[in-house]
Design a protein around this motif. Structure first.
Motif, PDB file in Angstrom:
ATOM      1  N   LEU A 183       0.825  -1.084  -0.175  1.00 22.17           N
ATOM      2  CA  LEU A 183       0.083   0.031   0.192  1.00 22.17           C
ATOM      3  C   LEU A 183       0.937   1.373  -0.020  1.00 22.17           C
ATOM      4  N   GLY A 184       0.780   1.951  -0.992  1.00 27.74           N
ATOM      5  CA  GLY A 184       1.310   3.477  -0.999  1.00 27.74           C
ATOM      6  C   GLY A 184       0.964   4.197  -2.207  1.00 27.74           C
ATOM      7  N   MET A 185       1.005   5.543  -2.137  1.00 28.25           N
ATOM      8  CA  MET A 185       0.467   6.498  -2.999  1.00 28.25           C
ATOM      9  C   MET A 185       1.455   6.312  -4.232  1.00 28.25           C
ATOM     10  N   HIS A 186       0.823   6.630  -5.307  1.00 28.42           N
ATOM     11  CA  HIS A 186       1.613   6.661  -6.708  1.00 28.42           C
ATOM     12  C   HIS A 186       2.928   7.379  -6.671  1.00 28.42           C
ATOM     13  N   ARG A 187       3.976   6.933  -7.207  1.00 28.62           N
ATOM     14  CA  ARG A 187       5.445   7.511  -7.229  1.00 28.62           C
ATOM     15  C   ARG A 187       5.844   7.511  -5.599  1.00 28.62           C
ATOM     16  N   SER A 188       5.523   6.520  -4.938  1.00 27.00           N
ATOM     17  CA  SER A 188       5.940   6.622  -3.488  1.00 27.00           C
ATOM     18  C   SER A 188       7.193   5.260  -3.314  1.00 27.00           C
ATOM     19  N   GLY A 189       7.678   4.596  -4.393  1.00 28.46           N
ATOM     20  CA  GLY A 189       8.500   3.600  -4.162  1.00 28.46           C
ATOM     21  C   GLY A 189       7.794   2.090  -4.055  1.00 28.46           C
ATOM     22  N   THR A 190       6.390   2.070  -4.494  1.00 26.71           N
ATOM     23  CA  THR A 190       5.830   0.725  -4.495  1.00 26.71           C
ATOM     24  C   THR A 190       6.503  -0.267  -5.507  1.00 26.71           C
ATOM     25  N   SER A 191       6.844   0.350  -6.463  1.00 30.91           N
ATOM     26  CA  SER A 191       7.353  -0.643  -7.609  1.00 30.91           C
ATOM     27  C   SER A 191       8.615  -0.820  -7.145  1.00 30.91           C
ATOM     28  N   ALA A 192       9.622  -0.437  -6.483  1.00 29.57           N
ATOM     29  CA  ALA A 192      10.913  -0.590  -6.070  1.00 29.57           C
ATOM     30  C   ALA A 192      10.736  -1.682  -4.828  1.00 29.57           C
ATOM     31  N   LEU A 193       9.675  -1.479  -3.920  1.00 30.45           N
ATOM     32  CA  LEU A 193       9.461  -2.413  -3.076  1.00 30.45           C
ATOM     33  C   LEU A 193       9.082  -3.889  -3.617  1.00 30.45           C
ATOM     34  N   GLY A 194       7.897  -3.810  -4.489  1.00 26.66           N
ATOM     35  CA  GLY A 194       7.592  -4.752  -5.000  1.00 26.66           C
ATOM     36  C   GLY A 194       8.779  -5.734  -5.985  1.00 26.66           C
ATOM     37  N   GLY A 195       9.722  -4.895  -6.305  1.00 24.91           N
ATOM     38  CA  GLY A 195      10.812  -5.705  -6.823  1.00 24.91           C
ATOM     39  C   GLY A 195      11.538  -6.296  -5.887  1.00 24.91           C
ATOM     40  N   VAL A 196      11.880  -5.699  -4.667  1.00 25.89           N
ATOM     41  CA  VAL A 196      12.691  -6.496  -3.789  1.00 25.89           C
ATOM     42  C   VAL A 196      11.867  -7.563  -2.992  1.00 25.89           C
ATOM     43  N   LEU A 197      10.535  -7.368  -2.865  1.00 29.67           N
ATOM     44  CA  LEU A 197       9.974  -8.772  -2.526  1.00 29.67           C
ATOM     45  C   LEU A 197       9.934  -9.922  -3.431  1.00 29.67           C
ATOM     46  N   ALA A 198       9.856  -9.577  -4.699  1.00 28.91           N
ATOM     47  CA  ALA A 198      10.220 -10.648  -5.588  1.00 28.91           C
ATOM     48  C   ALA A 198      11.485 -11.328  -5.771  1.00 28.91           C
ATOM     49  N   GLN A 199      12.418 -10.563  -5.114  1.00 29.05           N
ATOM     50  CA  GLN A 199      13.857 -11.029  -5.219  1.00 29.05           C
ATOM     51  C   GLN A 199      14.060 -11.972  -3.875  1.00 29.05           C
ATOM     52  N   LEU A 200      13.104 -11.355  -2.988  1.00 29.53           N
ATOM     53  CA  LEU A 200      13.099 -12.238  -1.746  1.00 29.53           C
ATOM     54  C   LEU A 200      12.292 -13.453  -1.499  1.00 29.53           C
ATOM     55  N   GLY A 201      11.532 -13.601  -3.184  1.00 33.47           N
ATOM     56  CA  GLY A 201      10.917 -15.093  -2.828  1.00 33.47           C
ATOM     57  C   GLY A 201       9.448 -14.988  -3.194  1.00 33.47           C
ATOM     58  N   CYS A 202       8.910 -13.894  -3.271  1.00 38.19           N
ATOM     59  CA  CYS A 202       7.410 -13.540  -3.358  1.00 38.19           C
ATOM     60  C   CYS A 202       7.186 -13.807  -4.961  1.00 38.19           C
ATOM     61  N   ASP A 203       6.216 -14.339  -5.280  1.00 34.04           N
ATOM     62  CA  ASP A 203       5.695 -14.686  -6.588  1.00 34.04           C
ATOM     63  C   ASP A 203       5.017 -13.189  -7.197  1.00 34.04           C
ATOM     64  N   LEU A 204       5.136 -12.986  -8.521  1.00 35.20           N
ATOM     65  CA  LEU A 204       4.757 -11.801  -9.172  1.00 35.20           C
ATOM     66  C   LEU A 204       3.728 -12.104  -9.925  1.00 35.20           C
ATOM     67  N   PRO A 205       2.428 -11.332 -10.484  1.00 34.26           N
ATOM     68  CA  PRO A 205       1.438 -11.733 -11.307  1.00 34.26           C
ATOM     69  C   PRO A 205       1.892 -12.152 -12.617  1.00 34.26           C
ATOM     70  N   ALA A 206       1.001 -12.995 -13.239  1.00 34.74           N
ATOM     71  CA  ALA A 206       1.013 -13.599 -14.438  1.00 34.74           C
ATOM     72  C   ALA A 206       1.313 -12.662 -15.507  1.00 34.74           C
ATOM     73  N   THR A 207       0.467 -11.567 -15.638  1.00 26.96           N
ATOM     74  CA  THR A 207       0.396 -10.492 -16.619  1.00 26.96           C
ATOM     75  C   THR A 207       0.994  -9.164 -16.043  1.00 26.96           C
ATOM     76  N   LEU A 208       2.235  -8.963 -16.244  1.00 25.39           N
ATOM     77  CA  LEU A 208       3.033  -8.040 -15.505  1.00 25.39           C
ATOM     78  C   LEU A 208       2.783  -6.525 -16.302  1.00 25.39           C
ATOM     79  N   MET A 209       2.370  -5.451 -15.749  1.00 28.07           N
ATOM     80  CA  MET A 209       2.304  -4.181 -16.616  1.00 28.07           C
ATOM     81  C   MET A 209       3.825  -3.781 -16.996  1.00 28.07           C
ATOM     82  N   SER A 210       3.537  -3.521 -18.529  1.00 32.67           N
ATOM     83  CA  SER A 210       4.931  -3.067 -19.138  1.00 32.67           C
ATOM     84  C   SER A 210       5.554  -2.218 -18.528  1.00 32.67           C
ATOM     85  N   ALA A 211       7.126  -2.193 -18.512  1.00 33.09           N
ATOM     86  CA  ALA A 211       7.917  -1.113 -18.091  1.00 33.09           C
ATOM     87  C   ALA A 211       7.613   0.166 -18.889  1.00 33.09           C
ATOM     88  N   HIS A 212       7.790   1.536 -18.374  1.00 33.86           N
ATOM     89  CA  HIS A 212       7.783   2.540 -19.076  1.00 33.86           C
ATOM     90  C   HIS A 212       9.048   3.393 -18.533  1.00 33.86           C
TER      91      HIS A 212
END
Length: 513
Positions: free
Chosen positions: A22-51
């Protein structure tokens, strides 16, 4: 200050776990999602494309994001709305209409994963809906809150979307207040974007402890991957927190909320702050209608000014085009005047040149007649030369034919010689093969005889050695007997017994000697 007691880890709860960011837009939610994925959490099957504004990716489901936009629209809102989402929507039939598609998305995006990341800033305002969907799917939601300096968020949204910074700060306040209020009672952890970028490794144990989890991929390799992922160069719009907290002209609601979140990120969640946050939320909600009218009026004025500026820019563009056309016309008129002057001068020069050409033509006509006579004489001489050339060509063709016959005869002779040489070569090869076979056979026989000779020589050597050993033994025995005999003859007993031996020989019957 009273601290919220730590929740014991639910060891008996074996349900699947969704780590909701949970976090506001442009607050580092994507960076946190990438870290949790590296720690072993699975990501969605249809990821939003990079921008270009998020080159590392968003680490969220494009399908869930679209569904959230549809839910917000059904409640008369949108992602950039700073007003509270209609609370009666969650108990309306419309919520039931979206529940089934949401459950299908959870199943389709995360299949049967037992630990996955669910992320979309829009969930900050729709958390009651999604916790209900997850519980219905037998998934246990846990929450990680991440916040960022609202000045940095506003600056980033202004750069990305052209949004007014004051409006962006109001949207920030709405997201963090709704996310905090609606996630109470769930296992949750609070951190800031600054902490994540400066010391992510120091946060992993605290987050896992707050959520009652263990990270499956916590290792040196994961640490290296996360270090490469969190590139400081991708971090922009960094302002010190004091620039907001110590600014008396900044919104008190925003300053107080940001200060509480900072304290929770640094020292842990404090339940004594709940009433303060609830009071800010109530005041914010009560003021929303007044703010909404003012903001809408201001935005309408901005849109009007924008349209006027657009029209003014269009007029300026047309005026520039007209001025350019006028300049082009003046340049074309000057060019035509210059071209007319040049044409008149060229006409005078052409008339003078015409007179000179007429005189030159008369002289050339006389010269042509003289040259015509010369040409007639040359043509007669050329005809004679052609006849002679034809005679030479006939003789050359005859010589060529004779040469070709000689070449053919030489070629035939050469082929016969080559065939004869080939036959002789084949015979020589046959003789060589026969000789090679004979040499091979003789070599084999010599090798066999050599083996036999070596064996015979070995046996003779062995026999000679044995015979020598026998001779040495006999000589040694004879020498020993001689020594013994000499010793016996020289002994006293032999001399004393000499008379007895003579009497014995005398008494021995004859015929038995």
């Amino acid at each position: 200050m009273a601290k919220t007691p730590k929740r014991p880890a639910a060891k008996q709860d074996k349900r699947r776990v969704a780590v909701v960011i949970l976090g506001m837009h442009r607050s580092g939610t994507s960076a946190l999602g990438g870290v949790l994925a590296q720690l072993g959490c699975d990501l969605p099957a249809t990821l939003m494309s990079a921008h270009e504004t998020n080159p590392k990716g968003f680490f969220e489901s494009a399908a869930i994001c679209q569904l959230n936009d549809d839910i917000l629209a059904s409640g008369g809102s949108g992602w950039s709305d700073w007003q509270p989402f209609n609370p009666t929507w969650f108990d309306s039939p419309r919520a039931e209409e979206f529940a089934a598609p949401a459950a299908e998305l959870v199943h389709g995006e995360f299949a049967k994963s037992h630990l996955f990341v669910m992320k979309d800033p829009r969930i900050c305002r729709l958390l009651p809906f999604w916790t209900g969907v997850l519980e219905a799917e037998d998934v246990r939601p846990v929450v990680v809150h991440i916040h960022r300096n609202p000045l940095d968020v506003a600056n980033s949204l202004r750069t990305r979307d052209g949004m007014e910074e004051d409006l962006a700060q109001l949207i920030w306040l709405r997201h963090v207040l709704s996310a905090e209020r609606d996630s109470r009672g769930l296992p949750r952890s609070f951190l800031s974007y600054d902490q994540l970028m400066q010391n992510w490794a120091g946060l992993t144990d605290r987050i896992a402890r707050d959520l009652g989890l263990g990270w499956p991929r916590l290792s040196a390799r994961a640490a290296a991957d996360i270090g490469a992922f969190l590139m400081p160069a991708l971090r922009h719009h960094l302002r010190p927190k004091e620039q907001l907290l110590e600014n008396p002209f900044a919104s008190e609601w925003i300053r107080k909320t940001y200060a509480i979140l900072q304290e929770w990120a640094e020292g842990g969640e404090n339940s004594a702050d709940y009433p303060r946050l609830d009071q800010i939320a109530r005041e914010f909600d009560h003021s929303a209608p007044t703010f909404a009218q003012l903001i809408e009026t201001g935005r309408a004025a901005i849109r009007t000014v924008g349209k006027a500026e657009t029209q003014l820019a269009e007029v300026r563009t047309e005026l520039g085009a007209c001025q350019k056309a006028l300049d082009d016309g003046q340049q074309a008129h000057a060019a035509l005047t210059e071209e007319k002057t040049q044409l008149e001068e060229a006409a005078r020069r052409a008339e003078a040149a015409h007179l000179e050409e007429a005189e030159a033509l008369a002289r050339a006509s006389q010269e042509v007649r003289v040259q015509h006579n010369t040409i007639s004489e040359l043509q007669s001489a050329l005809a004679q030369r052609q006849l002679e050339a034809e005679d030479w060509m006939s003789a050359a063709r005859a010589a060529q034919a004779a040469l070709e016959e000689q070449q053919q005869a030489a070629q035939a002779a050469l082929e016969e010689q080559q065939q004869a040489a080939q036959a002789q070569s084949e015979k020589a090869l046959a003789r060589n093969r026969t000789a090679e076979a004979s040499v091979t056979r003789l070599t084999t026989e010599i090798a066999a005889l050599s083996k036999i000779l070596v064996a015979v020589e070995n046996r003779e050597a062995q026999q000679k050695a044995a015979l020598q050993r026998d001779r040495d033994t006999q000589m040694a025995e004879a020498e020993a007997a001689r020594i013994a005999c000499d010793a016996l003859l020289a002994s006293t007993s032999w001399r004393v017994t000499a008379p007895l031996r003579r009497i014995s020989r005398w008494l021995r019957p004859s015929g038995f000697g």
